[in-house]
Design an enzyme around this catalytic site. Sequence first.
Site, mmCIF file in Angstrom:
data_model
loop_
_atom_site.group_PDB
_atom_site.id
_atom_site.type_symbol
_atom_site.label_atom_id
_atom_site.label_comp_id
_atom_site.label_asym_id
_atom_site.label_seq_id
_atom_site.Cartn_x
_atom_site.Cartn_y
_atom_site.Cartn_z
ATOM 1 C CD GLU A 55 -1.317 -2.311 2.134
ATOM 2 O OE1 GLU A 55 -0.163 -2.741 1.879
ATOM 3 O OE2 GLU A 55 -2.029 -2.785 3.016
ATOM 4 C CB CYS A 86 -0.141 -2.838 8.602
ATOM 5 S SG CYS A 86 0.972 -1.583 7.917
#
Length: 129
Positions: A55, A86
């Site tokens: 990401e 996360c």
Amino acid sequence: MTDRELVERALAARSGAYAPYSGFEVGAALLAADGTVYTGANIENASYGLSICAERVAVFKAVSEGRREFTALAVASGGDDYCRPCGACRQVLAEFAPDLRLLMANARGDFRETRLAELLPEAFRLRST
């Protein structure tokens, strides 16, 4: 771009992962407001703290090319469960798109939608006093 197409781009991005330590390969596809898609894959390092998630690879690529507005992110792993960003990725994403649409996918391409604000309801913000 449809949600399905964005998820497919995230699944394809997994092929660029470098995950010799965890074996957990992740791909991400970030949709900018102008329709451009930026992909990323996780890259591990023997010094684990130096690893980076898919990401953040995608968002850093986009920001380094001048994009600052995003509408959706698809993230996919090779597992059966839906892949969730996360905490560090959530905070980085919140810098640019606090209510970003998230498409969390598994290896089969099944996905579930949520909003970043639901996963990180009180993101840190630096405010001037």
